[in-house]
Design an enzyme around this catalytic site. Structure first.
Site, PDB file in Angstrom:
ATOM      1  N   GLN A 183       1.009  -1.250  -0.071  1.00  0.00           N
ATOM      2  CA  GLN A 183       0.040  -0.043  -0.004  1.00  0.00           C
ATOM      3  C   GLN A 183       0.723   1.060  -0.135  1.00  0.00           C
ATOM      4  O   GLN A 183       2.014   1.319   0.617  1.00  0.00           O
ATOM      5  CB  GLN A 183      -0.778  -0.179   1.213  1.00  0.00           C
ATOM      6  CG  GLN A 183      -1.863   1.058   1.150  1.00  0.00           C
ATOM      7  CD  GLN A 183      -1.311   2.347   2.126  1.00  0.00           C
ATOM      8  OE1 GLN A 183      -0.287   2.031   2.760  1.00  0.00           O
ATOM      9  NE2 GLN A 183      -2.147   3.463   2.321  1.00  0.00           N
ATOM     10  N   SER A 184       0.506   2.134  -0.540  1.00  0.00           N
ATOM     11  CA  SER A 184       1.256   3.485  -0.791  1.00  0.00           C
ATOM     12  C   SER A 184       2.575   3.309  -1.435  1.00  0.00           C
ATOM     13  O   SER A 184       2.478   2.597  -2.584  1.00  0.00           O
ATOM     14  CB  SER A 184       1.298   4.048   0.608  1.00  0.00           C
ATOM     15  OG  SER A 184       1.855   5.633   0.586  1.00  0.00           O
TER      16      SER A 184
END
Length: 563
Positions: free
Chosen positions: A214-215
């Protein structure tokens, strides 16, 4: 004396029983034994080294694989060190920082054997390439593993460490000459190769490996797909990118500027931070001095890529060309992927005092200074003010939410469309999702990272001590569906499994008649949505993603966004 002997015998017997109860893995081919721990109803093996010390003369260089001698016993009952980074106040003194940090953790169901061949899910943590480590309880997949078992599709989970900041993304001409840029991405690759070569001993299937993050972890998954222009075999079969797959700024100067500042702060500038002399000086510094220089010169804020200043480099080797070029030329590993964003992903990064179109334009210009005024004006026309709500109670204007949506689409939403379209053309299935529920409702909406508590089925780890946040029954139900859908994707290459508690009807996004489908996860209207469906119950259709992303993904905009 007899009483003393009895007590000692009891202690020794108890110690032996505890040791005997610990999970053990024997790699018969390599004659290596791993001893782990029972934790929360699963077996874990912690701190397994996959790369040698990256300090001293090895600093910034590609990692070197650890190859234990035959007959080795690896005590995998304690965490290994984390890579150098800025620590939060509450973590100082609790975590060991070292450049000898390339280790990984494994979690698996209890009572497995090497004959089980379970799918493997490998986490690449986010944190803006500035912070992150595999000890973070938010990345603990104990519940995810247990959910996968309850779902009838058990998985093994792996969490790696990789270098961060200047240690992982140092960028100079001298480093490029010796092919030492993108050290962090090479760390990730080495960890994946370790999984490919060793996970079978733990009961995993090296031919069913999914990487997910994520990110900046999502960007890392994207970079692994693009690695070597798709010319080398990949040590994984699927990828999940949550809230980013590519990142604007990679072909800009954020990282070279950060590198120059660090080199100068460390007193290693000899007229040219790109020189071999400057590089030699940086390698001679102790870890604490170099880390202090990086922390002192770290720049955050919208005008510094919201803190993402240490980025992958187009080095002509690991990344042979700009990410957008590699995608357009389809020079990537055509693996099955799942990509998505949170409904209000970047709202918390937007200035709350924006109330006019000029404020919107100024914000976009601050974030992406190379985007022309003409193209900013086009964005304003594509996102008219009257299509966005205002929240008078929170003091947030229509133009605040308008800015947040433009920013979200630029950074989080449109790049999956770019990658997915080209991947589908190469025969690789792509699944899109929009996350639409949070354990912490607010006027800012469903924020960056809102998906993580549910995916890991680990809601409590995301609630700060003393917080008034109280997950609802709906949140717990969603955590079951989400976690099982992620592990089902790892097991079957599809996130939906009929007859099981997964997302219902989550189909691939590019199917027929030029339609593009997005699964809305959570919220009152969970389900599959067509981006062109403008009906009253469509969550996605009203966002005009086809038209807006076509502009944001245009060659001119990509050039100006620098990726």
């Amino acid at each position: 004396m007899a009483k003393y002997d009895f007590v000692m015998l009891w202690i020794l017997t108890l110690t032996a029983a505890i040791a005997a109860a610990r999970p053990m893995v024997v790699d018969k081919g390599r004659q290596i034994t791993y001893t782990g721990l029972d934790r929360n109803g699963i077996e874990v093996f912690l701190g397994i080294p996959f790369g040698h010390d990256t300090g001293g003369k090895n600093r910034f260089k590609p990692p070197v694989a650890v190859v234990p001698p035959r007959g080795s016993h690896i005590n995998a009952t304690v965490y290994g060190p984390i890579c150098p980074q800025e620590l939060r106040a509450g973590s100082r003194g609790k975590l060991v920082i070292s450049e000898n940090c390339l280790n990984l953790n494994i979690g698996r169901p209890k009572n497995m054997t090497s004959h089980d061949k379970l799918a493997v899910m490998v986490t690449i943590y986010g944190g803006g390439y500035w912070v992150g480590h595999n000890q973070d309880p938010r990345w603990h997949a104990d519940n995810m593993v247990k959910e996968s078992v309850a779902n009838g599709r058990p998985i093994i989970h792996v969490a790696m460490n990789y270098r961060l900041g200047v240690f992982g993304f140092a960028q100079t001409t001298a480093l490029r000459t010796e092919r030492s840029e993108n050290a962090a991405l090479r760390d990730q690759r080495l960890a994946l190769e370790w999984v490919r070569d060793n996970i079978a001993a733990f009961g995993g299937d090296p031919k069913r490996v999914t990487i997910f993050g994520q990110s900046s972890g999502g960007v890392s998954v994207g970079m692994q797909m693009l690695a070597y222009g798709g010319k080398q075999p990949v040590p994984y079969q699927q990828g999940i990118c949550q809230s980013q797959v590519l990142e604007p700024g990679i072909t800009g100067n954020f990282t070279s500027t950060a590198m120059e500042l660090v080199t100068d702060k460390a007193n290693c500038t000899s007229g040219d931070f790109n020189s071999e002399a400057a590089l030699a000086c940086l390698r001679e510094l102790d870890t604490e001095t170099l880390l202090a220089a990086a922390i002192a010169t770290y720049q955050n804020g919208v005008d510094h890529n919201i803190g993402d200043i240490w980025l992958p480099s187009v080095d002509g080797d690991f990344l042979p060309d700009a990410p957008s070029v590699l995608v357009a030329q389809r020079r990537f590993a055509p693996v099955t992927s799942m990509m998505g964003w949170c409904e209000d992903d970047v709202t918390r990064f937007v200035y709350p005092n924006i109330t006019t179109s000029k404020g919107v334009a100024d914000f976009i210009a601050s974030y992406a200074p190379n985007v022309s005024r003409k193209n900013i004006d086009t964005l304003l026309k594509l996102y008219p003010t009257d299509e966005f709500p205002e929240n008078k109670t929170a003091g947030l204007s229509r133009d605040f939410y308008r800015t947040a949506r433009i920013f979200r689409d630029i950074v989080m939403t449109c790049e999956p469309f770019l990658v997915g379209e080209h991947a589908a053309a190469e025969g690789a299935d792509a699944y899109f999702f929009s996350w639409n529920q949070t354990i912490a409702p607010s006027a800012l909406g469903v924020l960056h990272g809102a998906d993580l508590p549910y995916v890991y089925a680990n809601l409590s780890a995301y609630i700060p001590p003393g917080s008034p946040i109280r997950p609802t029954a709906s949140d717990y139900e969603l955590s079951h569906r989400a976690s099982r859908s992620w592990s089902t994707f790892g097991s079957t290459k599809e996130p939906s499994l009929p007859g099981h508690n997964t997302f219902k009807g989550f189909r691939k996004s590019f199917s027929k008649h030029n339609e593009i489908l997005v699964f809305v996860a959570g919220g009152p209207n969970e389900g599959l949505s067509n981006i062109d469906d403008h009906g009253p119950h469509s969550v996605i259709g009203g966002q005009k993603l086809r038209e807006r992303c076509a502009f944001i993904n245009s060659p001119e905009m990509i050039h100006e966004l620098r990726f």
